[in-house]
Design an enzyme around this catalytic site. Structure first.
Site, PDB file in Angstrom:
ATOM      1  N   GLU A 216      66.329  89.233 -23.007  1.00 13.58           N
ATOM      2  CA  GLU A 216      65.088  89.486 -22.258  1.00 13.58           C
ATOM      3  C   GLU A 216      64.617  90.921 -22.491  1.00 13.58           C
ATOM      4  OE1 GLU A 216      62.675  87.989 -20.225  1.00 13.58           O
ATOM      5  OE2 GLU A 216      61.935  90.037 -20.209  1.00 13.58           O
ATOM      6  N   GLY A 285      56.549  82.967 -23.201  1.00 12.52           N
ATOM      7  CA  GLY A 285      55.270  82.795 -22.530  1.00 12.52           C
ATOM      8  C   GLY A 285      54.408  81.757 -23.221  1.00 12.52           C
ATOM      9  N   ASP A 326      45.541  76.374 -16.969  1.00  9.09           N
ATOM     10  CA  ASP A 326      46.103  77.335 -17.924  1.00  9.09           C
ATOM     11  C   ASP A 326      45.041  77.861 -18.893  1.00  9.09           C
ATOM     12  OD1 ASP A 326      48.453  76.592 -16.735  1.00  9.09           O
ATOM     13  OD2 ASP A 326      49.492  76.011 -18.579  1.00  9.09           O
ATOM     14  N   LEU A 333      50.509  77.290 -13.705  1.00  8.42           N
ATOM     15  CA  LEU A 333      51.263  76.360 -12.866  1.00  8.42           C
ATOM     16  C   LEU A 333      50.444  75.098 -12.644  1.00  8.42           C
ATOM     17  CD1 LEU A 333      52.466  78.995 -10.258  1.00  8.42           C
ATOM     18  CD2 LEU A 333      53.855  77.921 -12.028  1.00  8.42           C
ATOM     19  N   ALA A 334      51.123  73.948 -12.708  1.00  5.81           N
ATOM     20  CA  ALA A 334      50.423  72.672 -12.579  1.00  5.81           C
ATOM     21  C   ALA A 334      49.651  72.592 -11.262  1.00  5.81           C
ATOM     22  CB  ALA A 334      51.430  71.528 -12.674  1.00  5.81           C
ATOM     23  N   HIS A 458      67.910  70.403  13.334  1.00  4.43           N
ATOM     24  CA  HIS A 458      69.281  70.878  13.120  1.00  4.43           C
ATOM     25  C   HIS A 458      70.159  69.687  12.775  1.00  4.43           C
ATOM     26  CE1 HIS A 458      72.923  73.217  13.563  1.00  4.43           C
ATOM     27  NE2 HIS A 458      73.409  72.238  14.319  1.00  4.43           N
TER      28      HIS A 458
HETATM   29  P1  NAI Z   1      57.425  83.641 -18.884  1.00  4.65           P
HETATM   30  O1  NAI Z   1      56.224  84.489 -18.943  1.00  4.65           O
HETATM   31  O2  NAI Z   1      57.885  83.084 -17.590  1.00  4.65           O
HETATM   32  O3  NAI Z   1      58.690  84.436 -19.502  1.00  4.65           O
HETATM   33  C1  NAI Z   1      58.686  84.964 -20.803  1.00  4.65           C
HETATM   34  C2  NAI Z   1      59.692  86.095 -20.862  1.00  4.65           C
HETATM   35  O4  NAI Z   1      59.874  86.462 -22.227  1.00  4.65           O
HETATM   36  C3  NAI Z   1      59.241  87.340 -20.139  1.00  4.65           C
HETATM   37  O5  NAI Z   1      60.232  87.686 -19.194  1.00  4.65           O
HETATM   38  C4  NAI Z   1      59.105  88.389 -21.261  1.00  4.65           C
HETATM   39  O6  NAI Z   1      59.465  89.675 -20.832  1.00  4.65           O
HETATM   40  C5  NAI Z   1      60.080  87.858 -22.303  1.00  4.65           C
HETATM   41  N1  NAI Z   1      59.815  88.293 -23.692  1.00  4.65           N
HETATM   42  C6  NAI Z   1      58.626  88.342 -24.326  1.00  4.65           C
HETATM   43  N2  NAI Z   1      58.795  88.762 -25.627  1.00  4.65           N
HETATM   44  C7  NAI Z   1      60.130  88.979 -25.808  1.00  4.65           C
HETATM   45  C8  NAI Z   1      60.947  89.394 -26.920  1.00  4.65           C
HETATM   46  N3  NAI Z   1      60.422  89.678 -28.130  1.00  4.65           N
HETATM   47  N4  NAI Z   1      62.283  89.524 -26.749  1.00  4.65           N
HETATM   48  C9  NAI Z   1      62.826  89.223 -25.530  1.00  4.65           C
HETATM   49  N5  NAI Z   1      62.107  88.816 -24.455  1.00  4.65           N
HETATM   50  C10 NAI Z   1      60.781  88.680 -24.584  1.00  4.65           C
HETATM   51  O7  NAI Z   1      57.162  82.486 -19.964  1.00  4.65           O
HETATM   52  P2  NAI Z   1      57.873  81.105 -20.221  1.00  4.65           P
HETATM   53  O8  NAI Z   1      59.213  81.055 -19.597  1.00  4.65           O
HETATM   54  O9  NAI Z   1      57.756  80.873 -21.682  1.00  4.65           O
HETATM   55  O10 NAI Z   1      56.934  80.090 -19.452  1.00  4.65           O
HETATM   56  C11 NAI Z   1      55.565  79.955 -19.831  1.00  4.65           C
HETATM   57  C12 NAI Z   1      54.698  79.587 -18.669  1.00  4.65           C
HETATM   58  O11 NAI Z   1      54.980  78.278 -18.237  1.00  4.65           O
HETATM   59  C13 NAI Z   1      54.870  80.516 -17.503  1.00  4.65           C
HETATM   60  O12 NAI Z   1      53.617  80.979 -17.115  1.00  4.65           O
HETATM   61  C14 NAI Z   1      55.471  79.673 -16.435  1.00  4.65           C
HETATM   62  O13 NAI Z   1      54.951  80.004 -15.166  1.00  4.65           O
HETATM   63  C15 NAI Z   1      55.114  78.253 -16.834  1.00  4.65           C
HETATM   64  N6  NAI Z   1      56.196  77.367 -16.437  1.00  4.65           N
HETATM   65  C16 NAI Z   1      56.396  77.116 -15.120  1.00  4.65           C
HETATM   66  C17 NAI Z   1      57.462  76.359 -14.701  1.00  4.65           C
HETATM   67  C18 NAI Z   1      57.685  76.182 -13.241  1.00  4.65           C
HETATM   68  O14 NAI Z   1      56.767  76.380 -12.471  1.00  4.65           O
HETATM   69  N7  NAI Z   1      58.884  75.864 -12.801  1.00  4.65           N
HETATM   70  C19 NAI Z   1      58.396  75.762 -15.639  1.00  4.65           C
HETATM   71  C20 NAI Z   1      58.132  76.131 -17.000  1.00  4.65           C
HETATM   72  C21 NAI Z   1      57.049  76.883 -17.377  1.00  4.65           C
END
Ligand code: NAI
Length: 479
Positions: A216, A285, A326, A333-334, A458
């Site tokens: 990360e 991302g 998006d 977020l959905a 409870h």
């Molecule tokens: P994210 O934005 O949550 O996380 C991407 C991470 O990658 C960040 O922490 C960033 O600092 C890191 N990063 C970027 N470039 C890098 C590099 N070269 N080396 C190391 N780290 C690096 O994006 P993610 O997990 O891909 O999700 C995409 C989108 O999909 C998000 O906006 C998320 O909210 C949404 N999503 C939501 C879910 C949920 O609500 N449970 C489930 C899956 C996705």
């Protein structure tokens, strides 16, 4: 090309491009309001990323893999259940996931029919303020259907961001789509990005037996979350065996045969190191997917990240063309897309439509889960808003003990003067379900005292929420 049109002509009050959660929810609301609607989808099934290759299949695998981990790592034994010979049947696990996806995407098809929404399978291109052409592929001539639309809603979603040096090959260097359907358990899965996708899918494969290393860029995982909560999640996932390399940037990924070498550089020491893996998941991302939509034909603007620019009513520069989810700014977020889809439908149908962005919950479906709504402590400090905080752990909660999962806590943040709720953050079992209480309370402008004085059955996990609310006024009972 049109699939059993509910309408005999191609003139519509609303044409929606993209049948993900935002598009299909919005078009159903518009149909309920009496509008004649069509929806265009380029993929074979409806439901978009969320239903096909996102929220739903990942949750199916998270549940299955959690059962496997519990059976394998002694949790069942603690319940007095002796299980032996636990084996993974990965194809069966994948089939179960695929069936859930099929049932749900089929359900959307049924809902379209029920609401008399005409479904067009193909690529939608906006050719004028009131015209959309459906073709078999982007930019392809050939079989085309022209639709006229009083209103157009762009709901085209997002796609994974690529790293220039780690182009997904679909085999060894993968995105979330392939990570939901791997043919084997990786020996070593390196995840680039400790965000939502990295932590959720990393958890799936770790539970199924893979060594998982998350690299990360930021100094913490779960960026954007309340830091105390992110730290707790980091600690608990670490205890489960997930490895983290923080403050490091991946600079190179080389795949050769079944091996992938990942090079990363420490952001402070600038030291370059490598990891050997058999799979690398790129989860850095997502970006708005607004390519080849014909926006230039009508002068609809995009920002420097490709997101469609909209006003407070989700209108583009062309007043009858709207965009949601998006494809525009805001959390990807959905449920955010769904509310925006409904708001657009209501704006068109009734003249009023509104989304309260202050109460959009977000969840990371690891175990324990991280769920939050409203401001984090860091955001409140940055904004100079005075607040009082109350926290309470799951450890003494009877239901959490019965469940056998006592990691984590609830934190309630309330305005120092008015006591109005400003944020609620949970790391804990079923945090995703628990957060709804806080969302509703905040939607009604509730206070920490409202939460504290409301009945909580409870024994339930939700009593931890109540204790955290009581703790705002230093009145928590059990500790
Ligand atoms: P994210 O934005 O949550 O996380 C991407 C991470 O990658 C960040 O922490 C960033 O600092 C890191 N990063 C970027 N470039 C890098 C590099 N070269 N080396 C190391 N780290 C690096 O994006 P993610 O997990 O891909 O999700 C995409 C989108 O999909 C998000 O906006 C998320 O909210 C949404 N999503 C939501 C879910 C949920 O609500 N449970 C489930 C899956 C996705």
């Amino acid at each position: 090309m049109a699939e059993a049109p509910a309408s005999t002509d191609n003139n519509f009050d609303l044409v929606v491009i993209g049948a993900g959660p935002g598009g299909y929810t919005g078009v159903i609301r518009a149909a309920q309001l009496g509008l004649k609607c069509a929806i265009i989808e380029k993929d074979k099934t409806l439901g978009g990323t969320c239903l096909n290759v996102g929220c739903i299949p990942s949750k199916a695998l998270l549940e299955s893999s959690e059962h496997f981990a519990m059976a394998r790592h002694g949790d069942f034994a603690a319940h007095g259940l002796k299980v032996s010979g636990v084996e993974l049947d990965l194809p069966a696990m994948m089939s179960r996931k695929d069936k859930i996806v099929k049932d749900l995407t089929g359900g959307i098809q049924f809902l379209m029919k029920k609401n008399k929404v005409t479904v067009f399978n193909g690529w939608g291109t906006i050719t004028g303020p009131n015209t959309v052409v459906v073709s078999s592929e982007a930019g392809k001539q050939g079989l085309q259907t022209q639709l006229t639309a009083k209103n157009i809603m762009i709901a085209t979603g997002s796609v994974p961001i690529d790293l220039p040096f780690a182009k997904p090959d679909g085999k060894r260097v993968i995105t979330s789509t392939e990570a939901l359907a791997l043919p084997e358990v990786p020996k070593h899965l390196v995840v680039i990005g400790g965000g939502v996708i990295g932590l959720e899918l990393g958890s799936v494969w770790m539970r199924l037996g893979a060594k998982v290393t998350v690299v990360e860029y930021a100094p913490m995982i779960a960026g954007g979350a309340d830091q105390q909560m992110a730290k707790t999640l980091h600690r608990v996932l670490g205890k489960q065996g997930m490895e983290f390399i923080l403050s490091a940037s991946v600079t190179d990924v080389k795949a050769s045969g079944k091996n992938v070498t990942v090079t990363y550089e420490g952001r402070e020491d600038k030291k370059k190191q490598t990891l050997d893996a058999d799979y690398v998941l790129v989860a850095v991302g997502r970006r708005a997917f607004t390519d080849k939509l014909g926006l230039e034909n009508v002068g609809v603007e995009r920002d420097n990240r490709g997101r469609v620019v909209v006003d407070a009513h989700l209108r583009t520069k062309v007043p009858n063309i709207f965009a949601i989810g998006d494809a525009i700014a805001g959390p990807m977020l959905a449920h955010k897309a769904e509310e925006e889809g409904v708001a657009v439908a209501e704006f068109i149908g009734t003249g009023h439509g509104h989304v309260n962005y202050e109460t959009v919950p977000s969840v990371i479906y690891t175990w324990p889960e991280l769920a939050s709504v409203g401001y984090s402590e860091e955001q409140l400090k940055e904004k100079g808003i005075e607040y009082r905080a109350g926290s309470f752990p799951f450890a003494p909660n009877g239901r959490a003990k019965a469940l056998g999962t006592t990691d984590g806590s609830v934190k309630v943040l309330a305005d120092a003067k008015s006591d109005r709720l400003l944020g609620v953050h949970i790391v804990g079992p079923r945090a995703s379900d628990m957060i709804s209480e806080a969302v509703v309370a905040m939607e009604f402008g509730g206070s920490s005292e409202d939460l504290a004085r409301s009945f909580h059955a409870h024994p339930t996990l939700s009593e931890v929420m109540r204790e955290a609310a009581l703790a705002v006024d230093k009145r928590a009972r059990q500790s």
